[in-house]
Design a protein around this motif. Structure first.
Motif, PDB file in Angstrom:
ATOM      1  N   PRO A 118       0.809  -1.233   0.000  1.00 43.61           N
ATOM      2  CA  PRO A 118       0.000   0.000   0.000  1.00 43.61           C
ATOM      3  C   PRO A 118       0.837   1.276   0.000  1.00 43.61           C
ATOM      4  O   PRO A 118       0.429   2.280  -0.570  1.00 43.61           O
ATOM      5  N   ASP A 119       2.024   1.240   0.648  1.00 44.62           N
ATOM      6  CA  ASP A 119       2.847   2.453   0.717  1.00 44.62           C
ATOM      7  C   ASP A 119       3.875   2.532  -0.402  1.00 44.62           C
ATOM      8  O   ASP A 119       4.701   3.448  -0.426  1.00 44.62           O
ATOM      9  N   GLY A 120       3.830   1.578  -1.346  1.00 46.66           N
ATOM     10  CA  GLY A 120       4.752   1.607  -2.482  1.00 46.66           C
ATOM     11  C   GLY A 120       4.203   2.455  -3.616  1.00 46.66           C
ATOM     12  O   GLY A 120       3.073   2.948  -3.561  1.00 46.66           O
ATOM     13  N   PRO A 121       4.983   2.644  -4.682  1.00 49.35           N
ATOM     14  CA  PRO A 121       4.533   3.475  -5.798  1.00 49.35           C
ATOM     15  C   PRO A 121       3.216   3.017  -6.409  1.00 49.35           C
ATOM     16  O   PRO A 121       2.342   3.839  -6.713  1.00 49.35           O
ATOM     17  N   THR A 122       3.038   1.701  -6.584  1.00 38.82           N
ATOM     18  CA  THR A 122       1.783   1.209  -7.163  1.00 38.82           C
ATOM     19  C   THR A 122       0.621   1.413  -6.203  1.00 38.82           C
ATOM     20  O   THR A 122      -0.470   1.842  -6.616  1.00 38.82           O
ATOM     21  N   GLY A 123       0.829   1.114  -4.928  1.00 36.30           N
ATOM     22  CA  GLY A 123      -0.235   1.317  -3.945  1.00 36.30           C
ATOM     23  C   GLY A 123      -0.668   2.768  -3.880  1.00 36.30           C
ATOM     24  O   GLY A 123      -1.869   3.074  -3.819  1.00 36.30           O
ATOM     25  N   ARG A 124       0.281   3.669  -3.923  1.00 43.77           N
ATOM     26  CA  ARG A 124      -0.056   5.100  -3.875  1.00 43.77           C
ATOM     27  C   ARG A 124      -0.766   5.540  -5.142  1.00 43.77           C
ATOM     28  O   ARG A 124      -1.656   6.405  -5.109  1.00 43.77           O
ATOM     29  N   LEU A 125      -0.404   4.944  -6.284  1.00 40.58           N
ATOM     30  CA  LEU A 125      -1.105   5.265  -7.530  1.00 40.58           C
ATOM     31  C   LEU A 125      -2.560   4.816  -7.467  1.00 40.58           C
ATOM     32  O   LEU A 125      -3.472   5.570  -7.844  1.00 40.58           O
ATOM     33  N   VAL A 126      -2.804   3.607  -6.966  1.00 39.37           N
ATOM     34  CA  VAL A 126      -4.175   3.106  -6.847  1.00 39.37           C
ATOM     35  C   VAL A 126      -4.986   3.974  -5.895  1.00 39.37           C
ATOM     36  O   VAL A 126      -6.160   4.283  -6.140  1.00 39.37           O
ATOM     37  N   GLN A 127      -4.350   4.411  -4.814  1.00 42.80           N
ATOM     38  CA  GLN A 127      -5.049   5.283  -3.867  1.00 42.80           C
ATOM     39  C   GLN A 127      -5.389   6.628  -4.503  1.00 42.80           C
ATOM     40  O   GLN A 127      -6.469   7.182  -4.264  1.00 42.80           O
TER      41      GLN A 127
END
Length: 269
Positions: free
Chosen positions: A205-214
Motif C-alpha cells: 500500500p505504501d509503495g509506488p503502485t499502492g499510492r497510484l491506486v489510492q
C-alpha cells in the motif's frame, strides 16, 4: 603514472568537465590544465577532443547502464523506484553534457556517441524486461518499455532545465507512469493481463503502485467522475438522450449490470 593510469586519469578529468559544461565549451587546454598535464601529453593519448569525449562518454555509459541493475527481490515498482533514483542522480550530476547530446544540439555528437546512448537504452530495456520476468515479451510490451524509457529521458531533461518539482516527486511520477502504461498494455493483451495478478499481489500500500491506486480511488470520489466512468463501462451515454417517439432501448443485460455494480461498489470502497 603508467600509460594506462594516465589515460584513465585524462578520461576521468574530461568526463568531469563534460558533465559540468556542454562539450563544445570544453577545450583540450581545459582538460590538460585540470589533469595537471601538458597539451602535447593529452594529444599523445588522444588524437583530439572528439576522441577523448567519446572515451569519457563510453565510461559514463557503462556507469549509467550499471545503475539499472537491481536484485529481483521485492515489489516491482519499488525496484524501479530505486533504479530511477540512481538514474536521476546520474542525470543531475552529468547534466549539461548529456542534455546537449540527448537533445541533438551538441557539435560533439557523432555515430560513436549515438552508439553509446543506444547501448544504454538497450541495457535499460533488457533490465526492465528481466524484472517483469515474462517468458516471451510481446512486441506491444517491448514497445511500451521503449516508449517509457524515451519518456524518462525527455522528462528528466526537461526537469534539468526547469527544476519545477522535487527530484523525489519526479522519481515517483516516472515509476507510476510505467505502472500505468503496463496496465494499459495488459488491458489489450490477455496473456499479459494474466501475469498482472501476481504483480499487484506483490505490491504494498505504501509503495509506488499502492499510492497510484489510492490516487485513482480519490479521483473517483470527485463528484460526477465515477458515474461517468461507470456509464462508459456499461456502454451507456453519460447524458440523457433526447425524447423521441421511438421505443426505448433495451436494458443492459443482467450480467453486464451486475459486473458494473460490483466494479462501482469496489471503487467506492
Amino acid at each position: 603514472m603508467s600509460v594506462d593510469e594516465r589515460r584513465e586519469q585524462l578520461i576521468a578529468v574530461a568526463l568531469e568537465l563534460f558533465s559540468r559544461r556542454p562539450p563544445e565549451e570544453v577545450s583540450i587546454d581545459d582538460i590538460a590544465a585540470a589533469a595537471g598535464a601538458s597539451r602535447p601529453l593529452v594529444y599523445h593519448y588522444f588524437p583530439g577532443k572528439q576522441a577523448l569525449y567519446e572515451a569519457s562518454l563510453r565510461r559514463a555509459g557503462r556507469e549509467l547502464s550499471a545503475r539499472f541493475e537491481e536484485p529481483a527481490e521485492g515489489p516491482l515498482s519499488e525496484r524501479l523506484y530505486r533504479v530511477m533514483g540512481r538514474y536521476l542522480d546520474f542525470v543531475q550530476s552529468h547534466g549539461p553534457g548529456f542534455a546537449a547530446l540527448l537533445r541533438g544540439g551538441s557539435v560533439a555528437a557523432s555515430a560513436g556517441t549515438s552508439a553509446v546512448i543506444d547501448d544504454v537504452r538497450r541495457a535499460a530495456h533488457d533490465q526492465i524486461l528481466a524484472h517483469l520476468a515474462i517468458p516471451a515479451p510481446s512486441p506491444g510490451l517491448r514497445l511500451t518499455v521503449r516508449a517509457w524509457i524515451a519518456n524518462a529521458e525527455i522528462t528528466s531533461l526537461e526537469w534539468l532545465a526547469e527544476r519545477s518539482v522535487p527530484l523525489e516527486e519526479l522519481q515517483l511520477h516516472l515509476v507510476q507512469e510505467f505502472v500505468a502504461s503496463l496496465t494499459l498494455t495488459a488491458a489489450r493483451e490477455p496473456a499479459l493481463a494474466a501475469e498482472l495478478s501476481s504483480f499487484f499481489a506483490d505490491e504494498r500500500p505504501d509503495g509506488p503502485t499502492g499510492r497510484l491506486v489510492q490516487d485513482l480511488a480519490g479521483l473517483f470520489a470527485v463528484p460526477g467522475i465515477l458515474d461517468a466512468v461507470t456509464a462508459l463501462t456499461a456502454g451507456a451515454p453519460t447524458t440523457e438522450a433526447p425524447a423521441t417517439d421511438e421505443p426505448a432501448s433495451a436494458p443492459v443485460d443482467e450480467p453486464s449490470a451486475q459486473a458494473t455494480e460490483g466494479w462501482a461498489a469496489t471503487s467506492h470502497e
